[in-house]
Every structure is written in structure tokens, then in C-alpha cells.
Design an enzyme around this catalytic site. Structure first.
Site, short mmCIF file in Angstrom:
data_model
loop_
_atom_site.label_atom_id
_atom_site.label_comp_id
_atom_site.label_asym_id
_atom_site.label_seq_id
_atom_site.Cartn_x
_atom_site.Cartn_y
_atom_site.Cartn_z
N LEU A 82 -45.26 -15.56 -39.13
CA LEU A 82 -45.56 -14.37 -39.47
C LEU A 82 -47.03 -15.00 -40.03
O LEU A 82 -47.36 -15.98 -40.87
CB LEU A 82 -45.20 -13.65 -40.65
CG LEU A 82 -45.91 -12.29 -40.68
CD1 LEU A 82 -46.50 -11.60 -39.56
CD2 LEU A 82 -45.73 -11.00 -41.93
N ILE A 116 -44.63 -19.57 -42.04
CA ILE A 116 -46.41 -18.87 -42.28
C ILE A 116 -46.90 -19.46 -41.41
O ILE A 116 -47.05 -20.26 -41.65
CB ILE A 116 -46.39 -18.50 -44.21
CG1 ILE A 116 -45.15 -17.96 -44.73
CG2 ILE A 116 -47.61 -17.54 -44.14
CD1 ILE A 116 -44.56 -16.68 -44.46
N LYS A 117 -47.24 -18.44 -40.89
CA LYS A 117 -48.60 -19.15 -39.80
C LYS A 117 -49.81 -19.32 -40.42
O LYS A 117 -50.68 -18.42 -40.60
CB LYS A 117 -48.33 -18.29 -38.52
CG LYS A 117 -49.40 -18.87 -37.51
CD LYS A 117 -49.33 -17.94 -36.15
CE LYS A 117 -48.07 -18.38 -35.46
NZ LYS A 117 -48.35 -17.80 -34.20
N ILE A 118 -50.46 -20.55 -40.35
CA ILE A 118 -51.79 -20.36 -40.48
C ILE A 118 -53.22 -21.28 -39.81
O ILE A 118 -52.31 -21.72 -38.84
CB ILE A 118 -52.36 -20.96 -41.86
CG1 ILE A 118 -51.73 -22.20 -41.91
CG2 ILE A 118 -51.43 -20.65 -43.26
CD1 ILE A 118 -51.90 -23.46 -43.89
#
Length: 351
Positions: A106, A137-139
Site C-alpha cells: 500500500l 509500505i510503498k514509498i
């Protein structure tokens, strides 16, 4: 055995680049995992499409609009519920692999792409709210994103670092990861459950360059970049420095091939899957590409084939006056803009 399990035997995970409530509730996602899918990625464009086209959201959207929530809070209520459900469906895969596969990604809010503290805060909040061991967690891999990566790794959070388009960007990402791992080890904390994928985008590179290239180089540069990036990866994670970290539990970053749907109809529709199969990698594929690969793809270890020829293709491209690093920076900026636009679009019906 399916072709997806054949690819898994060759050391590569195939992930689905899609997520929606229908996929979750009609059993299709669970069936895909049985066939050999190993994880899921999402992004604002995927959720925008899901909210607009999947009738299972309609009632909850109307209910949320009656509550005193911001559009972003309404979005998160929907997206987090989907990601949690997908994590639960993927949990047996995650457990069976010892926590090495079965992840669901996400993304943080795209507006934070150049904000280190904001990215760290948002990523930690999403991670704690989702509360699943197999969430990533997507960054974005901006300079700020890589600084945030270092802090988030120090905090023990698994990360999908996205929008990589060059070898130089990717090597900076590895160094940011290693710094975070070392910081965590220095605190006496464990690192064995932390996983990172570096999402290297493929088709957008050819789509950008082909018009500037002679015919014999068209459709070749993206794969050549991926193959040489993989050689960089092997060298970096075989270093004595990383071996010391590995002995303390550190996992190598895995290269993830993203944007592997073919945009040029003149190219085979499985080009960016067939050509990039190799150990310790991931390929996240959209629905159409997945169906095409299952139907007529080839499960063969191709990633390490002809890597010297790949280097020659890149040299020839550079000799034509094409600055691959400048292109990569431009493509990353374009990708960030696209995600910002998709995020704004998905919030509109939630106002």
C-alpha cells in the site's frame, strides 16, 4: 504445476499488480495464489479504477460520505480494509515461505514524495493501522524517499521502493537500505523479518526512448537496463560488507520488475515477463499480462542470458547522445505526477 509455479521454481515471484474488493470477495485472488501468484501491489491508479468500476464499494462509499471524515480518510477506510483482507488471503503463502513471500503493498500519499519526515510518519501510521506482518509500505525512490527508507528500515518496516528507472538510482536505494539495516543492528535489534523490493520500471523506458532510436535498438533498452541492473545487484549483495550484515540476519533487497505490461502492440505481449525471469527477483504484472503469460508465456531463466550484449546495447544508446540518468529522473517525475493525478481523481467521488 502451473507456469507460475514453474517461474517460482526458477527463483522469481510473480505478483499481481491489481487489487479490488471483487477480487477479494469472489475468491479469484485466493485462486490466483493457488496457481502461483506470490503477492500483490497497489497504487492510487489501481484504487481509483477499483472504486469507479467495482459495485461492491458503492454502498460503503455512500455511508462514509455521511460521516464527518475527509476524502482521504474515506479512501483510507476502503483501501486499508482491502489491503488487510488481501494480507489475510496471502498469509498462508507468507507463513509457508518463512516470511519471504506473500506481501501486499500500500502506497503513501503521493504528495509526500519530497518530504522525508512526512513519508516516515505516514508510512509508520499506515503500517501500524494495517497491522499485518505481510504488508509492505510503498514509498517513491526520490532522494527524500531514500532517506525515509533508511529511517523506516531502522524502525523495522518492510518497504516497496517504487519508481526506479536507472542503475544509479537503484544503487542509491541499496545503500539507503544497508544504512538502515546497520543502524538497526547497532541498536541491538533484529533485522531478519525486514524485506525490501526495489521496483524498477520497464515498459515506460522503451515507450519513451523508441522514437529516438534506430530500429535495431527499439524495444531493447529497458530489458538491457534491467539485465545490467541485475548484475549490479549481484555484485552489491555479494560484497564482504553485506555478507557481514547477512550473517546477522539481513535480507538482500529484491529487484522487482514493474510496468511490465507491453505498451507497444508490435511487441509480444509477454515480452517483459519472458525476458526477465531470474533468481531472487519479483515481477508484478497487470491482469492482461498475467492472462497472456499463463496462456502462452515461457518459463525459462532468461535474466542472466546475454548480459554482455545488454551492456553493449546501453553503450550504443549512450553513444547516440541519450542521457539515461536524465531520462530516469524525468520518468520518475512523470510517474510521481501521474500518481498525484490518480490520487486526486480517486478522492473526487469521496468528497
Amino acid at each position: 504445476m502451473t507456469i507460475l509455479s514453474d517461474v517460482k521454481q526458477l527463483g522469481q515471484q510473480i505478483w499481481l499488480d491489481n487489487l479490488s474488493r471483487s477480487l477479494i470477495q469472489n475468491g479469484e485472488l485466493a485462486e490466483m495464489l493457488k496457481q502461483g501468484i506470490c503477492g500483490i501491489t497497489s497504487n492510487p491508479a489501481i484504487f481509483q479504477k477499483a472504486f469507479a468500476g467495482d459495485e461492491l464499494y458503492a454502498k460503503e462509499i455512500e455511508e462514509l460520505k455521511q460521516q464527518d471524515l475527509s476524502p482521504k480518510q474515506r479512501y483510507e477506510t476502503l483501501a486499508i480494509a482491502d489491503v488487510r483482507a488481501a494480507c489475510d488471503i496471502c498469509l498462508p503463502e507468507f507463513q509457508a515461505s518463512g516470511g519471504k513471500t506473500g506481501f501486499v503493498s500500500l502506497e503513501v500519499e503521493p504528495d509526500l514524495s519530497h518530504n522525508v519526515e512526512g513519508t516516515v510518519e505516514e508510512a509508520k501510521r499506515l503500517y501500524q493501522t494495517i497491522d499485518r506482518p505481510n504488508v509492505m509500505i510503498k514509498i517513491p525512490a526520490t532522494d527524500a524517499g531514500i532517506q525515509a527508507l533508511t529511517q523506516l528500515i531502522s524502525d523495522g518496516i518492510s518497504i516497496n521502493l517504487t519508481l526506479l528507472f536507472s542503475r544509479q538510482q537503484t544503487l542509491k536505494a541499496y545503500q539507503g537500505y544497508v544504512t538502515g539495516i546497520q543502524n538497526r543492528i547497532n541498536q541491538g535489534l533484529s533485522v531478519d523479518s525486514i524485506h525490501v523490493v526495489a521496483s524498477f520500471f520497464i515498459s515506460r523506458i522503451d515507450n519513451t526512448l523508441d522514437a529516438s532510436l534506430p530500429t535495431h535498438l527499439q524495444g531493447k533498452v529497458a530489458i538491457a537496463l534491467a539485465k545490467t541492473a541485475y548484475q549490479d545487484w549481484k555484485q552489491f549483495f555479494a560484497s564482504d560488507h553485506f555478507k557481514k550484515l547477512s550473517a546477522q540476519g539481513a535480507n538482500p533487497v529484491q529487484l522487482l520488475w514493474a510496468s511490465t505490461g507491453v505498451k507497444n502492440p508490435d511487441y509480444p505481449d509477454t515480452l517483459y515477463v519472458d525476458s526477465l525471469i531470474g533468481p531472487d527477483t519479483v515481477n508484478t504484472v497487470p491482469d492482461a499480462t498475467l492472462k497472456a503469460f499463463i496462456d502462452h508465456g515461457t518459463a525459462k531463466a532468461t535474466l542472466q542470458e546475454n548480459h554482455e550484449k545488454a551492456a553493449g546495447i546501453l553503450n550504443e544508446t549512450v553513444n547516440l547522445g541519450i542521457d539515461l540518468e536524465a531520462m530516469a529522473k524525468r520518468l520518475q517525475e512523470d510517474g510521481l505526477k501521474q500518481f498525484e493525478e490518480a490520487f486526486a481523481k480517486l478522492l473526487e467521488p469521496l468528497k
